[in-house]
Design a protein around this motif. Structure first.
Motif, PDB file in Angstrom:
ATOM      1  N   LYS A 227       0.853  -1.239  -0.061  1.00  9.70           N
ATOM      2  CA  LYS A 227      -0.078  -0.041   0.072  1.00  9.70           C
ATOM      3  C   LYS A 227       0.915   1.535  -0.117  1.00  9.70           C
ATOM      4  CE  LYS A 227      -3.844  -2.252   1.151  1.00  9.70           C
ATOM      5  NZ  LYS A 227      -3.386  -3.574   0.400  1.00  9.70           N
TER       6      LYS A 227
ATOM      7  N   ALA B 282     -12.515  -2.583   4.308  1.00  8.90           N
ATOM      8  CA  ALA B 282     -10.892  -2.094   4.114  1.00  8.90           C
ATOM      9  C   ALA B 282     -10.336  -1.221   5.156  1.00  8.90           C
ATOM     10  CB  ALA B 282     -10.610  -1.913   2.703  1.00  8.90           C
TER      11      ALA B 282
ATOM     12  N   GLU C 239      -6.189   1.904   2.271  1.00  7.94           N
ATOM     13  CA  GLU C 239      -6.468   1.681   0.924  1.00  7.94           C
ATOM     14  C   GLU C 239      -6.699   2.670   0.061  1.00  7.94           C
ATOM     15  OE1 GLU C 239      -7.142  -1.855  -1.207  1.00  7.94           O
ATOM     16  OE2 GLU C 239      -6.975  -1.772   1.182  1.00  7.94           O
ATOM     17  N   THR C 240      -7.667   4.187   0.554  1.00  9.99           N
ATOM     18  CA  THR C 240      -7.584   5.138  -0.348  1.00  9.99           C
ATOM     19  C   THR C 240      -6.201   5.820  -0.378  1.00  9.99           C
ATOM     20  OG1 THR C 240      -8.392   6.473   1.399  1.00  9.99           O
ATOM     21  CG2 THR C 240      -9.992   5.280   0.294  1.00  9.99           C
TER      22      THR C 240
END
Lengths: 442, 330, 295
Positions: A155, A256, A260-261
């Motif tokens: 990530k 999530a 994740e963003t």
């Protein structure tokens, strides 16, 4: 442009009556009790014993594992022992009790008022300082900050979001910090950016704090990559997922993590604590607490040492008014009612709120009229009326099917319910049961 | 200091309560009531009063002696049922029929299911439809407004009934409009110069109430607007396909209790869907069914039946029209 | 006219015959072959579907009984030994007789014994209340009195006494299915051996605080003074975390511990009155015992 999230939410009366009370240091006295577990995760391991002398800022309990946080002494004095102390809700937990003797700080802490603008530290150094200082999220969830800043493999972080929404009614401590410690806060933001290697940060502030928006905007011109975002006042804008949605327009996918963003959200007070930990070597042992209520003659925004008994805060505002019906730790929407007035404050304590007896009781419960106001108010777009019925009947499989896990327990459903049904009470219970989070006493 | 009160969060409550919502509906109905009093005189007052009082009394008696629960007439829901029922009745209805209608509305429509919140069908409509089937003559003898009464005509058919009758006799819409029965203009339907039940006569008064309900956030626009939209689109298509056989959408909107039904009866909380998406489906269904019944059915008016039919489908709509979860991943 | 009736009758008759045929075919085609012993076993179970056996209902328990070879660990608390022996005989398997049990409420903190220090205003549920805070008294272990145990009981065997605000067990109705034990968030209810003639002795407290703290919160709390342990000649009492527990398997129901308990937190049930020389003691214990004794 004023931004907000699109569906759900409520507009409770703001009642920010303590907004003009400047931050004020509360001098610790008597016996201070510091819980060794003040965060989500494993309790810290106590490293002091009865009779030890401690200084302000000295480590007294060491983080036990990665998801854990150091605990420091908030006063100087003698350790009286480690005892089981009842918290705000009367639930007993181990705490280090310290008799206050003067206020002698650790030498390593820089106590000067001068602002340290040096941003030369590397990411590793910053993270090490944060871990060392025992920082936890001060928005209420008390999740260890160093864990939050550790971006999982695969990530990438793209931006830091600072939560200045303070959407809970009554609360003003974040507001005061933004007004009074603006520049330190912005340096804290820069440090956070550096810690996770991003070059963009947003500070989301609701427009009911226009003075904070203006002053931060003025200061922010000296710091690159910080954008102040005006938000429309709406509860629960300060919820992590809602805030990301408001500012970036992206919804955190179901189940999530926010990373994740690409966003990492941090609270105002936490960010200030980052500044203090990194630039001033000061561990987290005090935090700002709003003491407010419609029936109080004086409204205060205190800076309080962790472990100060609640009774001392109450004494400082002149005792409990006669017509108090309920005392809340935190805001009126998500705070918890206090039953034990001797309980010590914790790192995550943000406010002490007095509710008058005519407002303290819930209305009489009546039949659900299926008005669907709870569905419209739910910011997670759940169907609270249905969750409530299923949770009341303990139908856990069905609860899971209609996504009870997504509930953020914001209380909008109960706030808006014309029949005064205890919606969120049962949904919270059903959620913990369905997700097997409930821990039975032994 | 008293004992501290402890409860889970949240510790504050919003402005809504069942009583406040019901009171707002009553207030929203006031303009329509006043208009009906003006046009139908004492007859209207009598029907409204009788209907409201008997609904409240029946609710009280049933709760007290049959269900043996604490009477909840304070929440004003029986008053709303009574008002809406009375707005569906002609002003010259004999008193005993009004009372029977109230008994059916409260008893069969609401209380047998367990009271407020549990009834699948709109209670007032249950009462109205029962009366319409049981006493069709009394229920369809519509007195003319006092301002339209002539020495030789005190009652008249509703606009929809005139159209229906005309079409049955083989006339085209234009021919009907030129016939002697057709004595009103669109402006009359807007303000209430037509025959009909108490509440269906004045579109303006009803829309005023609609605006009030929207401002007070008692209802959302979704159900009424989707009904209106469905009516306009569906009857518009029919009208353009064959103007001789099908009357224009505006006529449908302004007559036959369309606004009363769409704004006050279809939006009944208990019997309408829970999600906005569901509300749109429900409203569209009502609009389509109404036009279907009005133009192809044997009854001139259809919205009551359409609403009752869609009430029955609401559980199904609730099951399939779920709101999309925040951050839902497929 | 006649022909109309005739056609109708014939039409409907043919239709009925056709539908019957369809039903028959469908029933045959989709027939589920089941061990018929399941039906037989189920008919021997009480049919209360209480879940006391650990299965979702009597049917699934019957299935499990038929399918499992060794059923000695499986037990229907409602049907008891009688039902289990009958089933074992029917299935040709072995069971062991179990002592019959009954639920006991291990808290005597009535309104008089335990002062209420705040007022709970949330949902009327013990589970919600327990998740909110420690409770409306100083005792964080005691009964919350919101009746979660009452609402899960399928037999109407437990109810809240309006005066003490504590649950009470109806001995005749309780089947020891254990639903209340699972429902209680404070783990106050325990299944105990019913005992000969329903006589049993137990400590009606689960407070693990130090004696002084417990005593301050509740007048009938166990303070862990160990007087009962000293009095017991059968070593049936253990004291852990300032709390006494009487092992029902070792207890011989001599009642010595009841007499020595300074806070009257040990309760005896269904015993005959004591001999006259113990008169003073008897009144005392009866006073404490009546709060949880079955009416």
């Amino acid at each position: 442009m004023i931004k907000t999230f699109n569906r759900g939410g409520v507009h409770p009366p703001e009642n920010k009556i303590s907004r003009n009370a400047a931050l004020e240091q509360l001098v610790p006295e008597g016996i201070i009790r510091i819980f060794i577990s003040q965060h989500i995760g494993a309790p810290a391991e106590c490293i002091v014993a009865k009779g030890d002398k401690v200084k302000t800022g000295q480590l007294i309990a060491k983080a036990n594992g990665f998801v854990s946080a150091n605990v420091h002494s908030s006063v100087s004095g003698t350790v009286l022992g480690i005892e089981n102390i009842a918290d705000y809700q009367g639930i007993k937990k181990p705490a280090v009790c310290i008799q206050v003797e003067g206020d002698e700080w650790e030498e390593s802490i820089d106590r000067s008022a001068e602002i340290n603008r040096d941003l030369s530290k590397t990411s590793e150094e910053i993270l090490a300082k944060i871990t060392e200082a025992g920082l936890v999220g001060l928005g209420g969830a008390t999740f260890p900050t160093h864990v939050k800043l550790a971006v999982p493999k695969g990530k990438t972080a793209k931006a830091i979001i600072i939560n200045g929404a303070e959407c809970e009614p009554y609360l003003t401590s974040d507001h005061r910090v933004m007004l009074e410690r603006g520049e330190e806060l912005l340096i804290g933001v820069q440090l956070l950016k550096k810690a996770v290697n991003v070059d963009k940060a947003y500070i989301g502030i609701e427009t009911n704090k226009q003075d904070a928006i203006d002053s931060l905007k003025k200061t922010a011109v000296n710091y690159s990559g910080i954008e102040i975002v005006s938000l429309e006042p709406k509860y629960p804008q300060g919820g992590e997922k809602q805030l990301i949605k408001s500012i970036t327009g992206i919804e955190v996918p179901d189940r999530a993590l926010p990373i994740e963003t690409g966003c990492i959200v941090s609270n105002i007070c936490t960010t200030l604590a980052v500044y203090e930990a990194v630039q001033k070597n000061k561990p987290l042992f005090e935090n700002s607490i709003t003491v407010t209520g419609k029936n109080l003659k004086i409204q205060k925004n205190f800076i309080v040492r962790v472990g100060t008994p609640l009774s001392q805060l109450i004494k400082a505002i002149g005792g409990i008014p006669e017509n108090t019906g309920k005392i809340i730790s935190g805001g009126p929407m998500m705070g918890r009612a206090v039953s034990n007035l001797e309980a010590p404050t914790m790192k995550g304590s943000g406010a002490v709120l007095f509710i008058t007896d005519d407002e303290a009781k819930r209305g009489t419960k009546s039949n659900c009229i299926r008005c669907s106001k709870c569905v419209a108010a739910c910011p997670m777009r759940l169907q609270p009326f249905l969750l409530y019925k299923l949770a009341e009947r303990n139908m856990l499989e069905e609860l899971k099917e209609i996504s009870v896990h997504a509930c953020i327990e914001c209380g909008c459903c109960l706030y808006t319910c014309p029949a005064n049904l205890p919606l969120v009470d049962y949904i919270r219970l059903g959620k913990t049961r369905a997700m097997k989070l409930i821990v039975k006493p032994k | 200091m008293n004992k501290l009160i402890i409860s889970p969060s949240p510790h504050v409550h919003g402005e809504f309560s069942t009583k406040r919502l019901m009171r707002d509906v009553v207030i929203a109905l006031l303009p329509a009531l006043l208009v009906s009093f003006y046009f139908f005189g004492f007859g209207a007052v009598k029907v409204v009063g009788l209907s409201v009082i008997s609904c409240v009394v029946f609710e009280f008696l049933i709760q007290k002696f049959l269900l043996k629960t604490a009477p909840s007439i304070n929440d004003l829901s029986a008053v709303v049922t009574g008002l809406i029922l009375s707005l569906n009745l002609p002003s010259n209805l004999p008193w005993w029929i009004v009372i029977i209608g109230s008994l059916i509305a409260i008893g069969v429509g609401k209380m047998v299911f367990g009271g407020l919140g549990n009834n699948p069908f709109n209670p007032a409509l249950v009462g109205r439809v029962f009366l319409l089937i049981a006493r069709p003559v009394e229920m369809t003898t519509w007195p003319l407004p006092l301002t339209a009464v002539t020495p030789d005509a005190t009652t008249g058919a509703t606009p929809l009934a005139i159209i229906k009758e005309g079409l049955k006799n083989g006339l085209t819409i234009d021919q009907i409009k030129e016939s002697s029965d057709y004595t009103f203009s669109y402006l009359d339907t807007l303000f209430g110069q037509i025959g009909g039940s108490l509440g269906e006569v004045s579109a303006v008064a009803l829309l005023l109430g609609f605006a009030y309900l929207l401002v007070r956030k008692v209802i959302t626009w979704h159900i009424p607007v989707s009904i209106f939209a469905a009516v306009i689109v569906f009857s518009g298509i029919l009208h353009f396909a064959n103007p001789d056989r099908f009357i224009d959408p505006l006529f449908h909107l302004l007559t036959g209790g369309m606004i009363l039904g769409a704004v006050y009866m279809a939006t009944d909380y208990v019997t309408s869907p829970m999600t906005l998406k569901g509300m749109m489906v429900y409203g569209t269904g009502i609009g389509l069914l109404t036009i279907l019944i009005r133009t192809f059915g044997s009854y001139p008016e259809g919205i009551s039946f359409a609403i009752l039919f869609m009430n029955a489908i609401v559980p199904l709509i609730n099951k399939y029209m779920k709101p999309k979860l925040f951050g839902e991943v497929k | 006219m006649d022909s109309t009736i005739l056609t109708t009758v014939i039409m409907l008759g043919v239709l009925a015959a056709m539908l019957a045929a369809v039903l028959y075919i469908v029933a045959q085609k989709f027939k589920v072959v089941e061990d018929e012993r399941i039906d037989g076993t189920e008919s021997m179970l009480p049919g209360a579907n209480c879940g006391g056996c650990g299965y979702t209902g009597c049917r699934s328990f019957a299935e499990a009984l038929v399918k499992t070879d060794d059923i000695s660990v499986m037990f229907c608390p409602v049907g008891g030994n009688a039902a289990m022996t009958k089933i074992a005989e029917y299935l040709g398997k072995k069971v062991e007789a179990k002592d019959s049990e009954i639920a006991v409420v291990r808290c005597a903190g009535s309104c008089a014994n335990r002062q209420r220090i705040n007022e709970f205003d949330g949902a009327a549920s013990c589970a919600v209340m327990a998740a909110t805070y420690s409770g409306d008294t100083d005792c964080s272990y005691g009964c919350l009195g919101r009746g979660d145990c009452v609402s899960v009981c399928n037999f109407g065997a437990i109810y809240i006494n309006g005066e003490t605000m504590l649950p009470e067990i109806d001995e005749d109705k309780c089947t020891a299915c254990g639903n209340c034990v699972k429902a209680c968030p404070k783990l106050i209810i325990e299944l105990r051996k019913k005992g000969p003639k329903s006589r049993r002795i137990y400590v009606s407290c689960i407070n693990k605080d130090k004696g002084a703290v417990a005593r301050k919160a509740c007048t009938v709390a166990c303070i862990g003074c160990a007087a009962c342990r000293k009095a017991c000649t059968f070593e049936s009492i253990v004291i852990e975390n300032f709390l006494a527990y009487i092992d029902p398997n070792k207890c011989r129901l001599c009642r010595k511990c009841v007499e020595v308990c300074p806070t009257e937190s040990i309760i005896e049930l269904n015993f005959p009155p004591r001999k006259p020389k113990m008169e003073i003691q008897e009144q005392k214990t009866d006073g404490a015992g009546s709060e949880t004794a079955a009416s």
